[in-house]
Design a protein around this motif. Structure first.
Motif, short mmCIF file in Angstrom:
data_model
loop_
_atom_site.label_atom_id
_atom_site.label_comp_id
_atom_site.label_asym_id
_atom_site.label_seq_id
_atom_site.Cartn_x
_atom_site.Cartn_y
_atom_site.Cartn_z
N SER A 109 0.82 -1.20 0.00
CA SER A 109 0.00 0.00 0.00
C SER A 109 0.86 1.26 0.00
N TRP B 284 2.23 1.75 -3.42
CA TRP B 284 1.23 1.97 -4.46
C TRP B 284 0.48 3.30 -4.28
N THR B 285 0.04 3.58 -3.07
CA THR B 285 -0.77 4.78 -2.83
C THR B 285 -0.01 5.90 -2.15
N THR C 171 -0.67 8.43 2.79
CA THR C 171 -2.03 7.90 2.74
C THR C 171 -2.14 6.58 3.47
N SER C 172 -1.16 5.73 3.28
CA SER C 172 -1.20 4.40 3.88
C SER C 172 -1.11 4.45 5.39
N SER D 285 -3.94 8.09 6.98
CA SER D 285 -5.33 8.28 6.58
C SER D 285 -6.26 7.42 7.43
N GLY E 110 -6.64 4.43 5.62
CA GLY E 110 -5.38 3.87 5.16
C GLY E 110 -5.20 2.42 5.58
N THR E 111 -4.16 1.81 5.04
CA THR E 111 -3.93 0.39 5.30
C THR E 111 -3.64 0.10 6.76
#
Length: 217
Positions: A18, A21-22, A26-27, A30, A33-34
């Motif tokens: 994650s 990729w993002t 964000t991961s 957020s 998020g993951t």
């Protein structure tokens, strides 16, 4: 132990993928998020694993173990601030001009939480202390998890707490503190998963040993 290893590997790979990729911001920080979702998933897995491994004869005594995982799940979903205004578990609801039934529901929810925590502490304190003295891994995992949870609570809203005394953190520092808090909560979940995966429930004559052998998750 193998179950924990698989869960840890999946969580690690998910966060790594994650982040690449993002984006790591964000991961990690957020609300969707993951890392946040991984914490929620861990608590759900904790409830499922405990319920699956617990003998039927142990449920009357140790129902609070899977229940506490469910409560953690609901907290991650912010259910404590949902449903009513000012919130299901906000004590202000008792002095707010809201319908009586909402106050009753909130009181019942609070009572259930107190009952769950109280049952776990009263019935688990003896076996937990014994496990620590015997240097059992699950007990040390619980200690580590509690330490991580307390640290996360202390860090949560550090920027607001510092602002109250006139200290303003740069935005970059605020993001770092949020990420640290999220990982501490994730570590808390992993520690509890390790505990429930490594502790062995009695498989026979549970009731007959109840008075002689205290057990916990």
């Amino acid at each position: 132990m193998r179950i924990f290893a698989v869960i840890f590997f999946v969580v690690f790979c998910s966060i790594l993928a994650s982040g690449m990729w993002t984006g790591w911001d964000t991961s990690m920080v957020s609300e969707h998020g993951t890392v946040e979702r991984a914490g929620l998933t861990l608590f759900a897995l904790g409830a499922a694993i405990t319920a699956a491994r617990m003998p039927a004869s142990a449920w009357p005594r140790w129902w609070a173990v899977p229940a506490i995982f469910v409560l953690f799940c609901l907290r991650e979903l912010d259910m404590h601030n949902a449903f009513f205004d000012p919130g299901l578990l906000q004590t202000r609801i008792f002095t707010s001009p809201v319908p009586l039934w909402q106050k009753v529901v909130s009181a019942a929810a609070m009572a259930f939480i107190l009952l769950t925590v109280g049952s776990l502490m009263i019935r688990g304190s003896g076996p937990f202390t014994k496990a620590l003295l015997n240097k059992e891994g699950w007990a040390f995992a619980v200690v580590l998890g509690i330490g991580l949870a307390i640290s996360a609570v202390l860090i949560d809203g550090a920027d607001r707490q510092l602002a109250a005394i006139g200290v303003t953190l740069p935005s970059a520092d605020s993001i770092i503190w949020i990420a640290v808090e999220e990982f501490l909560e994730l570590g808390f979940g992993l520690a509890l998963i390790f505990a429930v995966c490594t502790w062995e429930w009695p498989t026979s004559s549970f009731a007959s040993h109840e008075d002689r052998l205290e057990t916990s998750f």
